[in-house]
Design a protein around this motif. Structure first.
Motif, mmCIF file in Angstrom:
data_model
loop_
_atom_site.group_PDB
_atom_site.id
_atom_site.type_symbol
_atom_site.label_atom_id
_atom_site.label_comp_id
_atom_site.label_asym_id
_atom_site.label_seq_id
_atom_site.Cartn_x
_atom_site.Cartn_y
_atom_site.Cartn_z
ATOM 1 N N GLU A 70 0.809 -1.210 0.000
ATOM 2 C CA GLU A 70 0.000 0.000 0.000
ATOM 3 C C GLU A 70 0.844 1.262 0.000
ATOM 4 O OE1 GLU A 70 -3.182 0.598 -0.420
ATOM 5 O OE2 GLU A 70 -3.606 -1.517 -0.684
ATOM 6 N N SER A 71 2.113 1.155 -0.356
ATOM 7 C CA SER A 71 2.914 2.374 -0.372
ATOM 8 C C SER A 71 3.025 2.941 -1.781
ATOM 9 C CB SER A 71 4.305 2.107 0.188
ATOM 10 O OG SER A 71 4.958 1.124 -0.578
ATOM 11 N N GLY A 72 3.055 2.062 -2.782
ATOM 12 C CA GLY A 72 3.196 2.537 -4.137
ATOM 13 C C GLY A 72 4.555 3.163 -4.359
ATOM 14 N N ILE A 73 4.905 3.335 -5.584
ATOM 15 C CA ILE A 73 6.165 3.984 -5.900
ATOM 16 C C ILE A 73 5.846 5.021 -6.960
ATOM 17 C CG2 ILE A 73 8.501 3.685 -6.758
ATOM 18 C CD1 ILE A 73 8.296 0.751 -5.875
ATOM 19 N N ALA A 74 5.546 6.213 -6.502
ATOM 20 C CA ALA A 74 5.188 7.278 -7.431
ATOM 21 C C ALA A 74 6.368 8.210 -7.624
ATOM 22 C CB ALA A 74 3.985 8.048 -6.896
ATOM 23 N N PRO A 75 6.875 8.310 -8.844
ATOM 24 C CA PRO A 75 7.982 9.238 -9.078
ATOM 25 C C PRO A 75 7.592 10.673 -8.701
ATOM 26 C CG PRO A 75 7.642 7.784 -10.964
ATOM 27 C CD PRO A 75 6.471 7.589 -10.048
ATOM 28 N N SER A 76 8.560 11.413 -8.192
ATOM 29 C CA SER A 76 8.315 12.810 -7.839
ATOM 30 C C SER A 76 9.238 13.711 -8.655
ATOM 31 C CB SER A 76 8.528 13.036 -6.338
ATOM 32 O OG SER A 76 9.836 12.646 -5.974
ATOM 33 N N ASN A 77 8.948 14.979 -8.667
ATOM 34 C CA ASN A 77 9.725 15.957 -9.442
ATOM 35 C C ASN A 77 9.886 15.510 -10.896
ATOM 36 O OD1 ASN A 77 10.145 17.550 -7.080
ATOM 37 N ND2 ASN A 77 11.794 16.152 -6.480
ATOM 38 N N VAL A 78 8.787 15.089 -11.454
ATOM 39 C CA VAL A 78 8.788 14.560 -12.820
ATOM 40 C C VAL A 78 8.775 15.699 -13.827
ATOM 41 C CG1 VAL A 78 7.408 13.269 -14.486
ATOM 42 C CG2 VAL A 78 7.670 12.427 -12.138
ATOM 43 N N ASP A 79 9.619 15.599 -14.823
ATOM 44 C CA ASP A 79 9.580 16.546 -15.946
ATOM 45 C C ASP A 79 10.417 15.967 -17.084
ATOM 46 O OD1 ASP A 79 9.270 18.659 -17.657
ATOM 47 O OD2 ASP A 79 9.916 20.189 -16.221
ATOM 48 N N PHE A 80 9.737 15.345 -18.016
ATOM 49 C CA PHE A 80 10.453 14.838 -19.194
ATOM 50 C C PHE A 80 9.556 14.972 -20.413
ATOM 51 C CE2 PHE A 80 8.445 11.048 -17.314
ATOM 52 C CZ PHE A 80 7.832 10.455 -18.418
ATOM 53 N N THR A 81 10.171 14.832 -21.566
ATOM 54 C CA THR A 81 9.447 15.013 -22.820
ATOM 55 C C THR A 81 9.626 13.786 -23.697
ATOM 56 O OG1 THR A 81 9.803 17.397 -22.710
ATOM 57 C CG2 THR A 81 9.233 16.493 -24.863
ATOM 58 N N LEU A 82 8.535 13.368 -24.311
ATOM 59 C CA LEU A 82 8.584 12.264 -25.262
ATOM 60 C C LEU A 82 8.430 12.826 -26.670
ATOM 61 C CD1 LEU A 82 6.216 9.644 -23.540
ATOM 62 C CD2 LEU A 82 8.727 9.696 -23.523
ATOM 63 N N ASP A 83 9.272 12.368 -27.584
ATOM 64 C CA ASP A 83 9.170 12.737 -28.987
ATOM 65 C C ASP A 83 8.215 11.756 -29.660
ATOM 66 O OD1 ASP A 83 9.439 13.295 -31.645
ATOM 67 O OD2 ASP A 83 11.616 12.966 -31.720
ATOM 68 N N LEU A 84 7.044 12.222 -29.992
ATOM 69 C CA LEU A 84 6.029 11.323 -30.548
ATOM 70 C C LEU A 84 6.339 10.915 -31.984
ATOM 71 C CD1 LEU A 84 2.732 12.788 -29.053
ATOM 72 C CD2 LEU A 84 4.269 11.034 -28.124
ATOM 73 N N SER A 85 7.342 11.528 -32.604
ATOM 74 C CA SER A 85 7.736 11.099 -33.945
ATOM 75 C C SER A 85 8.742 9.940 -33.882
ATOM 76 C CB SER A 85 8.333 12.266 -34.741
ATOM 77 O OG SER A 85 9.552 12.684 -34.157
ATOM 78 N N ALA A 86 9.230 9.626 -32.685
ATOM 79 C CA ALA A 86 10.170 8.507 -32.513
ATOM 80 C C ALA A 86 9.402 7.185 -32.468
ATOM 81 C CB ALA A 86 10.966 8.691 -31.223
ATOM 82 N N SER A 87 9.966 6.169 -33.091
ATOM 83 C CA SER A 87 9.273 4.876 -33.154
ATOM 84 C C SER A 87 9.040 4.288 -31.758
ATOM 85 C CB SER A 87 10.059 3.890 -34.022
ATOM 86 O OG SER A 87 11.348 3.700 -33.486
ATOM 87 N N ALA A 88 9.931 4.566 -30.819
ATOM 88 C CA ALA A 88 9.782 4.029 -29.459
ATOM 89 C C ALA A 88 8.513 4.546 -28.778
ATOM 90 C CB ALA A 88 10.999 4.386 -28.615
ATOM 91 N N ASN A 89 7.996 5.664 -29.255
ATOM 92 C CA ASN A 89 6.816 6.273 -28.629
ATOM 93 C C ASN A 89 5.586 6.185 -29.526
ATOM 94 O OD1 ASN A 89 8.499 7.038 -26.474
ATOM 95 N ND2 ASN A 89 9.129 8.882 -27.576
ATOM 96 N N SER A 90 5.665 5.359 -30.563
ATOM 97 C CA SER A 90 4.590 5.322 -31.560
ATOM 98 C C SER A 90 3.252 4.864 -30.975
ATOM 99 C CB SER A 90 4.983 4.420 -32.733
ATOM 100 O OG SER A 90 5.169 3.090 -32.282
ATOM 101 N N ALA A 91 3.272 4.153 -29.849
ATOM 102 C CA ALA A 91 2.009 3.703 -29.236
ATOM 103 C C ALA A 91 1.113 4.878 -28.891
ATOM 104 C CB ALA A 91 2.299 2.873 -27.990
ATOM 105 N N LEU A 92 1.722 6.035 -28.684
ATOM 106 C CA LEU A 92 0.929 7.196 -28.281
ATOM 107 C C LEU A 92 0.373 7.981 -29.467
ATOM 108 C CD1 LEU A 92 3.093 8.424 -25.272
ATOM 109 C CD2 LEU A 92 0.934 7.162 -25.224
ATOM 110 N N ASN A 93 0.595 7.461 -30.667
ATOM 111 C CA ASN A 93 0.053 8.140 -31.848
ATOM 112 C C ASN A 93 -1.339 7.636 -32.212
ATOM 113 O OD1 ASN A 93 2.260 9.849 -32.234
ATOM 114 N ND2 ASN A 93 3.415 8.239 -33.274
ATOM 115 N N SER A 94 -1.821 6.654 -31.474
ATOM 116 C CA SER A 94 -3.163 6.115 -31.726
ATOM 117 C C SER A 94 -3.997 6.236 -30.459
ATOM 118 C CB SER A 94 -3.077 4.632 -32.112
ATOM 119 O OG SER A 94 -2.266 4.462 -33.248
#
Ligand code: FES
Length: 136
Positions: A29-53
């Motif tokens: 019941e503790s979970g592991i939630a990242p904190s101070n998150v700030d990153f960017t995904l390039d949606l034109s990259a094949s590694a991130n293509s799942a987010l194009n649909s």
């Protein structure tokens, strides 16, 4: 061994057991939630293509990012708050699902079904061209 030495040894052992027990209990019941998150995904990259649909998702740095059936981007902590299994995004059901014991979470991360009782942490998203920013 005199009495003091025996008690010290016993105290150390009991203390060790308490610590070990706490570690086990605290991991639930503790979970592991990242904190101070700030990153960017390039949606034109094949590694991130799942987010194009619509309905697609991926996990990055402990965060699951999904694209809803209406095309909005959402992001929550990926570790189930029950026992840290990585949750799955089920866009058609508008929820995150834990395959381990069946907990369900709304797209906002709130609990909709146990055994988890704590929400997933929600993160902000911002789309700028093909750059998707995920941040706290
Ligand atoms: S680890 Fe997710 S419901 Fe148990």
């Amino acid at each position: 061994m005199d009495r003091k030495e025996f008690m010290n040894l016993l105290g150390f052992s009991v203390g060790s057991l308490v610590v070990a027990s706490c570690l086990g209990a605290c991991s639930k019941e503790s979970g592991i939630a990242p904190s101070n998150v700030d990153f960017t995904l390039d949606l034109s990259a094949s590694a991130n293509s799942a987010l194009n649909s619509n309905g697609g998702s991926l996990v990055k740095d402990g965060i699951i990012i999904g694209r809803t059936t209406t095309g909005a981007y959402i992001a929550v902590s990926a570790a189930c708050t029950h026992e840290q299994t990585t949750v799955q995004y089920q866009a058609n059901n508008k929820r995150f699902y834990c395959p381990n014991h069946g907990a369900t979470f709304a797209e906002s991360g709130s609990v909709t079904g146990g055994p988890a009782s704590r929400a997933l942490t929600q993160y902000n998203t911002a789309l700028n061209g093909t750059s998707l920013r995920i941040f706290s």
